[in-house]
Design an enzyme around this catalytic site. Structure first.
Site, PDB file in Angstrom:
ATOM      1  N   LYS A  16       0.620  -0.600  -0.321  1.00  0.00           N
ATOM      2  CA  LYS A  16       0.051   0.102  -0.116  1.00  0.00           C
ATOM      3  C   LYS A  16       0.944   1.736   0.204  1.00  0.00           C
ATOM      4  CE  LYS A  16      -1.973  -0.675   4.185  1.00  0.00           C
ATOM      5  NZ  LYS A  16      -1.304  -2.224   3.916  1.00  0.00           N
ATOM      6  N   ARG A 130      11.734  -6.190   4.743  1.00  0.00           N
ATOM      7  CA  ARG A 130      11.522  -3.978   4.866  1.00  0.00           C
ATOM      8  C   ARG A 130      12.767  -3.548   5.543  1.00  0.00           C
ATOM      9  NH1 ARG A 130       5.886  -1.460   5.721  1.00  0.00           N
ATOM     10  NH2 ARG A 130       6.175  -2.674   7.364  1.00  0.00           N
ATOM     11  N   ARG A 163      11.034  -1.628  11.408  1.00  0.00           N
ATOM     12  CA  ARG A 163      10.682  -1.449  12.348  1.00  0.00           C
ATOM     13  C   ARG A 163      10.014  -2.255  13.418  1.00  0.00           C
ATOM     14  NH1 ARG A 163       4.904   0.099   8.233  1.00  0.00           N
ATOM     15  NH2 ARG A 163       3.860  -1.121   9.584  1.00  0.00           N
TER      16      ARG A 163
END
Ligand code: AP5
Length: 224
Positions: A16, A130, A163
């Protein structure tokens, strides 16, 4: 199309944010990503950030009453008069209904809810590789979209980090939350006739091309 009011829907790691950045560049519309807004509040140690962090670190959703006001205020901004791109909102039926009520009050309507479809295995592969820019949230992947210089953001030069919620056990919980609370929105938007499914496992450029082609078709249909 007179207005382009878009929602990006999909499981964690479906792309997204990656597609949101591209759409923003293509259509020059404001892009409101609730995850980015909340992470900025956490970095600023604001009241919102302190409250949100405990939920985010566990992979839980932040309560509806905290998040609905944040988006309502943005949709009403003059910069969003020609449209907007929402990433990560709505994520519950209550959030969807609040957004629809606000749009109706403003005499506007949602153009499309774009579902980026990927499997759980692909989600895990993407989130475990990521890397996110610590300052502005630009997104990379060690294998699929590596930065030019390892550990450094191509866009703003700041450090790339993992993250806090990309740890394997938190990823699993985020997926459960998605299945339980967000997936029902697929049939919700299907019933309203605005759901558009996009196959999301191809490379980012191909997924972006599919989204642009779908929007071009919508525009043609509206002009007929
Ligand atoms: P949020 O930041 O919105 O997390 P998310 O929905 O889990 O989505 P992600 O940001 O993890 O993934 P993405 O789909 O954007 O994928 P990306 O483009 O990065 O929310 C975080 C938390 O905030 C929530 O858990 C919750 O606590 C809270 N929150 C946020 N909104 C809320 C709301 N409305 N209500 C309540 N709480 C809320 O891509 C992932 C990786 O894959 C990247 O490395 C990328 O480079 C790579 N990649 C992307 N596309 C491709 C491709 N086509 N092929 C190969 N690799 C690709």
């Amino acid at each position: 199309m007179s207005e382009l009011n878009l929602i990006l829907l999909g499981p964690p790691g479906s792309g997204k944010g990656t597609q949101g950045e591209r759409l923003q560049a293509d259509f020059r519309l404001p892009y409101y990503a609730t995850g980015d807004i909340l992470r900025a509040a956490v970095r600023d140690r604001s009241k919102l950030g302190r409250e949100a962090k405990q939920y985010m670190d566990r992979g839980d959703l932040v309560p509806d009453e905290v998040i609905i006001g944040l988006i309502a205020e943005r949709v009403e901004r003059s910069e969003a008069a020609d449209g907007f791109i929402l990433d990560g909102f709505p994520r519950t039926t209550a959030q969807a209904e609040a957004l629809e009520a606000e749009m109706a009050e403003l005499g506007r309507r949602l153009t499309a809810a774009i579902l980026i479809d990927v499997s759980d295995e692909e989600v895990v592969r993407r989130l475990s590789g990521r890397r996110t820019c610590a300052k502005e949230g630009h997104v990379f992947h060690v294998e699929f979209d590596p930065p030019k210089n390892e550990g450094v953001c191509d866009v703003c030069g700041s450090k790339l980090v993992v993250r806090d919620d990309d740890k394997p056990e938190v990823i699993r919980h985020r997926l459960e939350q998605y299945r339980e609370k967000t997936e029902p929105l697929i049939s919700h938007f299907e019933q309203r006739g605005i759901l558009r499914r996009i196959e999301g496992e191809s490379p980012p450029e191909e997924v972006g091309d599919r989204i642009r082609a779908m929007l071009a078709t919508l525009k043609m249909e509206e002009e007929l």
